[in-house]
Design a protein around this motif. Structure first.
Motif, PDB file in Angstrom:
ATOM      1  N   HIS A   1       5.201 -34.553  36.576  1.00  0.00           N
ATOM      2  CA  HIS A   1       5.486 -33.948  35.273  1.00  0.00           C
ATOM      3  C   HIS A   1       5.565 -32.428  35.373  1.00  0.00           C
ATOM      4  O   HIS A   1       6.539 -31.828  34.900  1.00  0.00           O
ATOM      5  CB  HIS A   1       4.412 -34.372  34.267  1.00  0.00           C
ATOM      6  N   LEU A   2       4.599 -31.791  35.994  1.00  0.00           N
ATOM      7  CA  LEU A   2       4.648 -30.322  36.058  1.00  0.00           C
ATOM      8  C   LEU A   2       5.853 -29.863  36.869  1.00  0.00           C
ATOM      9  O   LEU A   2       6.451 -28.828  36.565  1.00  0.00           O
ATOM     10  CB  LEU A   2       3.339 -29.729  36.582  1.00  0.00           C
ATOM     11  N   THR A   3       6.235 -30.643  37.861  1.00  0.00           N
ATOM     12  CA  THR A   3       7.401 -30.296  38.672  1.00  0.00           C
ATOM     13  C   THR A   3       8.685 -30.488  37.877  1.00  0.00           C
ATOM     14  O   THR A   3       9.596 -29.653  37.936  1.00  0.00           O
ATOM     15  CB  THR A   3       7.429 -31.117  39.966  1.00  0.00           C
TER      16      THR A   3
ATOM     17  N   ASP B   1      13.248 -28.279  35.136  1.00  0.00           N
ATOM     18  CA  ASP B   1      14.062 -28.245  33.922  1.00  0.00           C
ATOM     19  C   ASP B   1      14.157 -26.831  33.346  1.00  0.00           C
ATOM     20  O   ASP B   1      15.250 -26.332  33.061  1.00  0.00           O
ATOM     21  CB  ASP B   1      13.446 -29.192  32.882  1.00  0.00           C
ATOM     22  N   HIS B   2      13.025 -26.173  33.195  1.00  0.00           N
ATOM     23  CA  HIS B   2      13.005 -24.874  32.528  1.00  0.00           C
ATOM     24  C   HIS B   2      13.613 -23.764  33.398  1.00  0.00           C
ATOM     25  O   HIS B   2      14.337 -22.908  32.877  1.00  0.00           O
ATOM     26  CB  HIS B   2      11.578 -24.510  32.139  1.00  0.00           C
TER      27      HIS B   2
ATOM     28  N   TYR C   1       8.251 -31.178  44.836  1.00  0.00           N
ATOM     29  CA  TYR C   1       7.634 -29.956  44.340  1.00  0.00           C
ATOM     30  C   TYR C   1       8.099 -28.743  45.158  1.00  0.00           C
ATOM     31  O   TYR C   1       8.479 -27.709  44.603  1.00  0.00           O
ATOM     32  CB  TYR C   1       6.094 -30.026  44.334  1.00  0.00           C
ATOM     33  N   ASP C   2       8.061 -28.856  46.470  1.00  0.00           N
ATOM     34  CA  ASP C   2       8.436 -27.725  47.333  1.00  0.00           C
ATOM     35  C   ASP C   2       9.892 -27.314  47.132  1.00  0.00           C
ATOM     36  O   ASP C   2      10.214 -26.119  47.158  1.00  0.00           O
ATOM     37  CB  ASP C   2       8.176 -28.045  48.801  1.00  0.00           C
ATOM     38  N   ALA C   3      10.765 -28.285  46.908  1.00  0.00           N
ATOM     39  CA  ALA C   3      12.179 -27.962  46.667  1.00  0.00           C
ATOM     40  C   ALA C   3      12.332 -27.200  45.346  1.00  0.00           C
ATOM     41  O   ALA C   3      13.100 -26.227  45.265  1.00  0.00           O
ATOM     42  CB  ALA C   3      13.019 -29.233  46.665  1.00  0.00           C
TER      43      ALA C   3
ATOM     44  N   HIS D   1      -1.827 -28.374  34.489  1.00  0.00           N
ATOM     45  CA  HIS D   1      -1.662 -29.722  35.044  1.00  0.00           C
ATOM     46  C   HIS D   1      -2.133 -29.819  36.493  1.00  0.00           C
ATOM     47  O   HIS D   1      -2.680 -30.853  36.892  1.00  0.00           O
ATOM     48  CB  HIS D   1      -0.215 -30.186  34.905  1.00  0.00           C
ATOM     49  N   SER D   2      -1.957 -28.769  37.279  1.00  0.00           N
ATOM     50  CA  SER D   2      -2.474 -28.826  38.653  1.00  0.00           C
ATOM     51  C   SER D   2      -4.003 -28.819  38.641  1.00  0.00           C
ATOM     52  O   SER D   2      -4.643 -29.464  39.474  1.00  0.00           O
ATOM     53  CB  SER D   2      -1.905 -27.702  39.521  1.00  0.00           C
ATOM     54  N   GLY D   3      -4.598 -28.122  37.672  1.00  0.00           N
ATOM     55  CA  GLY D   3      -6.052 -28.159  37.513  1.00  0.00           C
ATOM     56  C   GLY D   3      -6.539 -29.540  37.098  1.00  0.00           C
ATOM     57  O   GLY D   3      -7.576 -30.015  37.587  1.00  0.00           O
TER      58      GLY D   3
END
Length: 170
Positions: free
Chosen positions: A47-49, A54-55, A108-110, A155-157
């Motif tokens: 989701h965070l990715t 998107d943004h 995520y890395d991409a 979200h990573s937290g």
């Protein structure tokens, strides 16, 4: 230090958080919902990715990494390619069952690479540009980028917290 330097540093910290939350976990651990209705690590990172992808693609005038680089096909989820996780319920969270750390971190890395490529070229004069008129006041580029960083950190937290719960259970 420039605004671009600050943004590169902030997104770099997000990357450290994401990798720290995911690294070394099994597919089962990544998809575990520690309580009914809870978000899994896999869903939180996806989701965070997706939101970042998107943004950033929107403000940069780029195609999302999700579709441009074939990540949507690799994940093979039942969601529409435009889905970012907003409005998802527990059944949707469960759709990320069996997703590997390698797949999550690869996507995520991409996205991180595309993000850094964009924000590293920004100058202070870029930040007041209006990027979204659906809000009052309209959203500037600077506000949108900080919103993405904030969402990513939250979200990573959360994913790091779930990781701690899972590892303490043994």
């Amino acid at each position: 230090m420039t605004s671009a330097d600050l943004l590169v540093d902030a997104f770099g910290r997000v990357k450290e958080n994401v990798h720290g939350a995911v690294a070394g976990l099994t597919d089962a651990q990544l998809s575990e919902q520690v309580e009914p209705g809870a978000n899994s690590i896999a869903w939180l990172i996806w989701h965070l990715t997706r939101v970042q992808d998107d943004h950033i693609a929107d403000v940069a005038g780029l195609e999302q990494v999700w579709t441009a680089q074939g990540w949507a096909k690799r994940f093979d989820l039942v969601f529409d390619d435009a889905a970012t996780g907003y409005g998802h319920d527990s059944a949707d969270v469960a759709q990320l069952s069996g997703i590997s750390a390698e797949l999550l971190l690869g996507y995520y890395d991409a996205v991180h690479d595309q993000t850094i490529g964009y924000v590293s070229g920004l100058v202070d004069a870029d930040l007041p540009r209006i990027v979204d008129t659906r809000w009052d006041p309209p959203v500037t580029l600077g506000v949108r980028l900080i919103s993405v960083v904030d969402d990513d950190i939250q979200h990573s937290g959360q994913a790091a917290f779930v990781r701690g719960v899972l590892l303490r259970r043994g």
